[in-house]
Enzyme design. Structure first.
Site, PDB file in Angstrom:
ATOM      1  N   LEU A 127       0.823  -1.204   0.000  1.00 32.60           N
ATOM      2  CA  LEU A 127       0.000   0.000   0.000  1.00 32.60           C
ATOM      3  C   LEU A 127       0.856   1.252   0.000  1.00 32.60           C
ATOM      4  O   LEU A 127       0.605   2.201  -0.749  1.00 32.60           O
ATOM      5  CB  LEU A 127      -0.936  -0.001   1.215  1.00 32.60           C
ATOM      6  CG  LEU A 127      -1.807   1.248   1.379  1.00 32.60           C
ATOM      7  CD1 LEU A 127      -2.781   1.382   0.211  1.00 32.60           C
ATOM      8  CD2 LEU A 127      -2.574   1.215   2.703  1.00 32.60           C
ATOM      9  N   HIS A 142     -17.899   2.458   2.667  1.00 35.61           N
ATOM     10  CA  HIS A 142     -18.081   3.261   1.458  1.00 35.61           C
ATOM     11  C   HIS A 142     -19.550   3.499   1.116  1.00 35.61           C
ATOM     12  O   HIS A 142     -19.974   4.632   0.910  1.00 35.61           O
ATOM     13  CB  HIS A 142     -17.378   2.589   0.282  1.00 35.61           C
ATOM     14  CG  HIS A 142     -17.614   3.266  -1.021  1.00 35.61           C
ATOM     15  ND1 HIS A 142     -17.104   4.512  -1.299  1.00 35.61           N
ATOM     16  CD2 HIS A 142     -18.334   2.914  -2.111  1.00 35.61           C
ATOM     17  CE1 HIS A 142     -17.483   4.885  -2.500  1.00 35.61           C
ATOM     18  NE2 HIS A 142     -18.237   3.939  -3.025  1.00 35.61           N
ATOM     19  N   ARG A 190       4.019   1.561  -0.958  1.00 34.97           N
ATOM     20  CA  ARG A 190       4.815   1.669  -2.178  1.00 34.97           C
ATOM     21  C   ARG A 190       3.967   2.077  -3.376  1.00 34.97           C
ATOM     22  O   ARG A 190       4.373   2.925  -4.170  1.00 34.97           O
ATOM     23  CB  ARG A 190       5.504   0.328  -2.460  1.00 34.97           C
ATOM     24  CG  ARG A 190       6.508   0.368  -3.606  1.00 34.97           C
ATOM     25  CD  ARG A 190       7.170  -0.989  -3.793  1.00 34.97           C
ATOM     26  NE  ARG A 190       6.198  -1.975  -4.241  1.00 34.97           N
ATOM     27  CZ  ARG A 190       5.853  -2.152  -5.520  1.00 34.97           C
ATOM     28  NH1 ARG A 190       6.371  -1.383  -6.460  1.00 34.97           N
ATOM     29  NH2 ARG A 190       4.986  -3.081  -5.851  1.00 34.97           N
TER      30      ARG A 190
END
Length: 475
Positions: free
Chosen positions: A54, A267, A56
């Protein structure tokens, strides 16, 4: 975000397209970082778990994009923290391959990347978090040069490590010379009880205003622009109630996430809250969150009879994350009702799934028929089977051009804008909605319906829509 109308008489359909950061945010945001010396930064950012995927692939590229655009101070200090035995140059080499300039960020791209990497440092925190956080604070103080500076800590760590990392950070790594903000990745617990204990533990170490629970899907343009569409638009706001709207659908087809405890809990319920809330007294984050939590508390608890679960038919050749003999849902459809004056009796329909015909992020708002419609016989089909819709659809991901959702949300953290981050009471209200269904799933009392990989989902979802008097519409 694209906005389109369907099934209206001429001159419709019409569509409008918005791309990038919301215009209002770009116009309103003017970085005003205090200047203290040529080298000492006014902001230090620590990425805990800096060698993970995540960090990177998403966090460092988003930080660079903000740096390029001038939304971070030129002399920002960025520290990557993990347990691996690396040097500053090792970390710079790892993240350099992920840093790209979008089409609108081509001027002096190489120079900006070099400058960004020169402000990036690495710390091996070891396996003793208390000692590691003391080292982190010392390194950040060294970078800050003894001047006043604010700190952001991005906790990109596994759930099982979160509390130990957070508690030792709270004791040993916070600055006393500015504000401290903590970014926490999902999941925010796995049910109401685990979320309660996680929240209680975090609030024993931090103030609520310090916590930013990040859901990168909420940083998409579609979500960022919902409040603008609703509250600054004379066309839509007067229509936004049960008087004119017959149903609302929130649709998310995707790959790679958990369905209910991740996508729906965070979400989708947050999207519904933004869609359905009353106008806040201001655009202050807390005022918006106050209105969102009122909506979440007004949503009826979800009953299993109003839910359809699905699982796509996987074969041994499919590269999927679902065991062939498991009951893990890959599709979730449900009907929610909000018991308040604005939305009484209006069904809010959810569709979320994996392995479907195509990726989709959209909101479909179906309007009621005009009484005594004089065009009743002019449409060439039964008007009772047709519907007028406002369709809000996110533009496709184009990483080379469109700002990533992590950029939006990290900029919100820097600005202290928390309206797209879940507050503790929002977490609790969302879990209360889902608890009855989660309990039945955990008891294996709800069996997923199989559907074809690459298809449109379980047939049962069509019948669920019909049961609540809603026409199934999908392009």
């Amino acid at each position: 975000m694209s906005v389109s109308f369907s099934n209206f008489p001429a001159p419709f359909p019409v569509s409008f397209l918005y791309m990038g950061l919301p215009t209002s945010k770009l116009q309103a945001h003017s970085p005003n970082f205090p200047v203290q010396s040529d080298q000492a930064p006014s902001l230090c950012i620590a990425v805990i778990g800096a060698t993970g995927e995540l960090a990177r692939r998403k966090i460092f590229p988003a930080l660079f994009a903000l740096y390029y655009s001038g939304f971070l101070p030129e002399n920002v200090g960025i520290v990557g923290y993990s347990r691996k035995n690396l040097t500053d140059e090792d970390l710079r080499s790892i993240i350099a391959s992920t840093l790209t300039c979008r089409i609108d960020h081509r001027e002096n791209c190489g120079g900006k990347i070099d400058a960004f990497l020169s402000r990036t440092y690495y710390l091996n925190g070891g396996y003793d978090n208390r000692e590691g956080m003391l080292k982190l604070s010392a390194l950040m103080e060294h970078i800050e040069g003894g001047f006043e500076a604010n700190r952001i800590f991005y906790l990109s760590v596994p759930q099982e490590a979160l509390l130990d990392v957070a508690s030792t950070l709270a004791i040993s790594a916070q600055t006393q010379k500015g504000w401290n903000r903590i970014i926490i990745e999902k999941p925010f617990g796995f049910d109401a009880l685990s979320s309660h204990w996680l929240t209680k533990a975090l609030l024993s170490k931090f103030q609520e205003k310090q916590l930013y629970r990040i859901d990168h899907l909420l940083g998409r343009n579609l979500i960022e622009n919902l409040t603008v569409l609703r509250f600054s638009n004379l066309i839509f706001e007067p229509l936004w109630s049960r008087t004119y709207i017959r149903s609302i659908q929130v649709i998310l087809y995707f790959d790679g996430y958990g369905i209910i405890r991740d996508i729906v809990h965070s979400h989708i319920l947050q999207t519904i809250a933004l869609l359905a809330m009353e106008p806040p007294i201001s655009l202050n984050g807390e005022d918006i969150r106050n209105e969102k939590v009122k909506v979440l508390r007004s949503i009826r608890r979800l009953e299993p009879s109003n839910v359809i679960l699905g699982q796509y038919k996987a074969t041994s050749d499919d590269k999927v994350d679902v065991k062939l003999n498991s009951l893990t849902p890959t599709y979730f459809a449900a009907v929610l009702y909000i018991d308040n004056a604005r939305w009484d009796g209006v069904p809010f329909l959810i569709k979320a799934g994996m392995g479907l015909i195509k990726h989709r992020v959209e909101i479909r708002i179906q309007f009621r028929h005009v009484p005594g419609n004089i065009y009743h016989d002019r449409f060439g089909h039964n008007i009772n089977l047709a519907t007028n819709e406002l369709i809000l659809r996110d533009v496709p991901d184009e990483a080379i051009l469109v700002p990533d959702s992590y950029e939006h949300l990290l900029l919100d953290v820097i600005d202290g804008d928390n309206h797209l981050f879940m507050r503790s009471d929002e977490l609790t209200a969302a879990w209360n909605i889902l608890n009855p269904v989660l309990q039945e799933i955990d008891k294996n009392n709800i069996a997923p319906e199989l559907y074809e990989l690459g298809g449109r989902g379980p047939v049962g979802a069509y019948y669920l829509w019909a049961k609540h008097g809603v026409q199934w519409t999908e392009d």
